[in-house]
Design a protein around this motif. Sequence first.
Motif, PDB file in Angstrom:
ATOM      1  N   ALA A 288      10.537   5.104   0.636  1.00 49.98           N
ATOM      2  CA  ALA A 288       9.373   4.231   0.439  1.00 49.98           C
ATOM      3  C   ALA A 288       9.428   3.594  -0.945  1.00 49.98           C
ATOM      4  N   LEU A 289       9.042   2.309  -1.002  1.00 52.34           N
ATOM      5  CA  LEU A 289       8.940   1.614  -2.280  1.00 52.34           C
ATOM      6  C   LEU A 289       7.660   0.773  -2.263  1.00 52.34           C
ATOM      7  N   PRO A 290       6.548   1.336  -2.755  1.00 53.08           N
ATOM      8  CA  PRO A 290       5.312   0.543  -2.833  1.00 53.08           C
ATOM      9  C   PRO A 290       5.497  -0.605  -3.824  1.00 53.08           C
ATOM     10  N   LEU A 291       5.261  -1.837  -3.356  1.00 52.54           N
ATOM     11  CA  LEU A 291       5.531  -2.986  -4.217  1.00 52.54           C
ATOM     12  C   LEU A 291       4.822  -4.216  -3.667  1.00 52.54           C
ATOM     13  N   ASP A 292       4.171  -4.958  -4.540  1.00 50.47           N
ATOM     14  CA  ASP A 292       3.619  -6.259  -4.200  1.00 50.47           C
ATOM     15  C   ASP A 292       4.651  -7.291  -4.627  1.00 50.47           C
ATOM     16  N   ILE A 293       5.351  -7.894  -3.666  1.00 56.36           N
ATOM     17  CA  ILE A 293       6.463  -8.772  -4.037  1.00 56.36           C
ATOM     18  C   ILE A 293       5.994 -10.074  -4.668  1.00 56.36           C
ATOM     19  N   SER A 294       4.689 -10.371  -4.589  1.00 52.12           N
ATOM     20  CA  SER A 294       4.199 -11.555  -5.291  1.00 52.12           C
ATOM     21  C   SER A 294       4.130 -11.324  -6.801  1.00 52.12           C
ATOM     22  N   ASP A 295       4.270 -10.076  -7.234  1.00 51.42           N
ATOM     23  CA  ASP A 295       4.407  -9.757  -8.656  1.00 51.42           C
ATOM     24  C   ASP A 295       5.886  -9.850  -8.992  1.00 51.42           C
TER      25      ASP A 295
ATOM     26  N   THR B  75       0.827  -1.198   0.000  1.00 48.48           N
ATOM     27  CA  THR B  75       0.000   0.000   0.000  1.00 48.48           C
ATOM     28  C   THR B  75       0.863   1.250   0.000  1.00 48.48           C
ATOM     29  N   ALA B  76       0.738   2.044  -1.048  1.00 42.72           N
ATOM     30  CA  ALA B  76       1.589   3.220  -1.195  1.00 42.72           C
ATOM     31  C   ALA B  76       1.430   4.191  -0.033  1.00 42.72           C
TER      32      ALA B  76
ATOM     33  N   GLU C 168       4.577   5.121   2.442  1.00 47.16           N
ATOM     34  CA  GLU C 168       5.053   6.504   2.410  1.00 47.16           C
ATOM     35  C   GLU C 168       4.925   7.161   3.784  1.00 47.16           C
ATOM     36  N   LYS C 169       3.853   6.846   4.497  1.00 49.54           N
ATOM     37  CA  LYS C 169       3.698   7.344   5.866  1.00 49.54           C
ATOM     38  C   LYS C 169       4.799   6.794   6.764  1.00 49.54           C
ATOM     39  N   GLN C 170       5.133   5.521   6.576  1.00 51.06           N
ATOM     40  CA  GLN C 170       6.189   4.908   7.369  1.00 51.06           C
ATOM     41  C   GLN C 170       7.545   5.552   7.094  1.00 51.06           C
ATOM     42  N   ALA C 171       7.832   5.806   5.829  1.00 55.64           N
ATOM     43  CA  ALA C 171       9.100   6.451   5.480  1.00 55.64           C
ATOM     44  C   ALA C 171       9.187   7.841   6.101  1.00 55.64           C
ATOM     45  N   ALA C 172       8.083   8.563   6.097  1.00 56.25           N
ATOM     46  CA  ALA C 172       8.069   9.895   6.707  1.00 56.25           C
ATOM     47  C   ALA C 172       8.329   9.813   8.205  1.00 56.25           C
ATOM     48  N   ALA C 173       7.772   8.785   8.863  1.00 53.05           N
ATOM     49  CA  ALA C 173       8.008   8.611  10.296  1.00 53.05           C
ATOM     50  C   ALA C 173       9.477   8.314  10.572  1.00 53.05           C
ATOM     51  N   PHE C 174      10.085   7.495   9.734  1.00 59.61           N
ATOM     52  CA  PHE C 174      11.515   7.210   9.883  1.00 59.61           C
ATOM     53  C   PHE C 174      12.328   8.496   9.728  1.00 59.61           C
ATOM     54  N   GLN C 175      12.013   9.244   8.703  1.00 59.91           N
ATOM     55  CA  GLN C 175      12.768  10.473   8.437  1.00 59.91           C
ATOM     56  C   GLN C 175      12.610  11.471   9.574  1.00 59.91           C
TER      57      GLN C 175
END
Length: 254
Positions: A66-73, A46-47, A51-58
């Motif tokens: 942030a890298l939105p990605l479904d790794i099953s693809d 989920t983008a 992205e919210k998580q990356a902002a919290a880290f920063q």
Amino acid sequence: MTLPRTPSFRLIGKRALVTGATSGIGEGCAVALAEAGAHVTLVARTAAAVEKQAAAFQSNGWDAAALPLDISDIAASEAAIATHGPFDILVNSAGLARHSPAVDTTQPDYDAVTDLNVKAAYFLTRAVAKGLIDAGKPGSLINISSQMGHVGGIDRAVYCATKHALEGMTKSMAIEWAPHQIRVNTICPTFIRTPLGEQTLAIPERRAWIEEKIKLGRVGEVADIMGATTFLASDAAALITGTHLIIDGGWTAD
């Protein structure tokens, strides 16, 4: 007299990729690596969440993206790794569980769990390793397995099968990539207090079974996984590959 020195646990200058990074064990692993100084690329489907998580880290002063990605693809994952890599560290924490008695397992449930826990993990690990090999770089690849990769569990035939497969995959990849100084290991937690784990802990008879099996007398916390992640990612674990670090409070000691 020259005395030995402890190898560094710091990860300054290292680039890490963490899947399942917006909650639970994945989030804890990502925090641990960021605290140790790595640049952490956070992966989730989920983008908005990633992205919210990356902002919290920063906001905590950590280096994260942030890298939105479904790794099953598989195709999308391989393209993303090729574009954003190479990554010195991988923590593959994305996973799925759909528990039921083996006689009640449906094909859709079997496919969903194996596609993410085994197939996606396999090809993601391969993609990160290929990037390191092409760049001539060493690396540390960590798959989040489970104590259930070493024992059986009630209503967990499919989940256990995937984690046993992950253990075998890890050993084989470690042997193959050792000449490139790429280490591959697993972390095998017991039941951890996460949103996924709480689904089981909320069932009184299951919780009683769990607490009886864990010799240290308590369910795991995400923090119990974090130090192990930093250790395996760092130079302190430079001679460790093709094995597992079981964090189970003594469950599998019997």
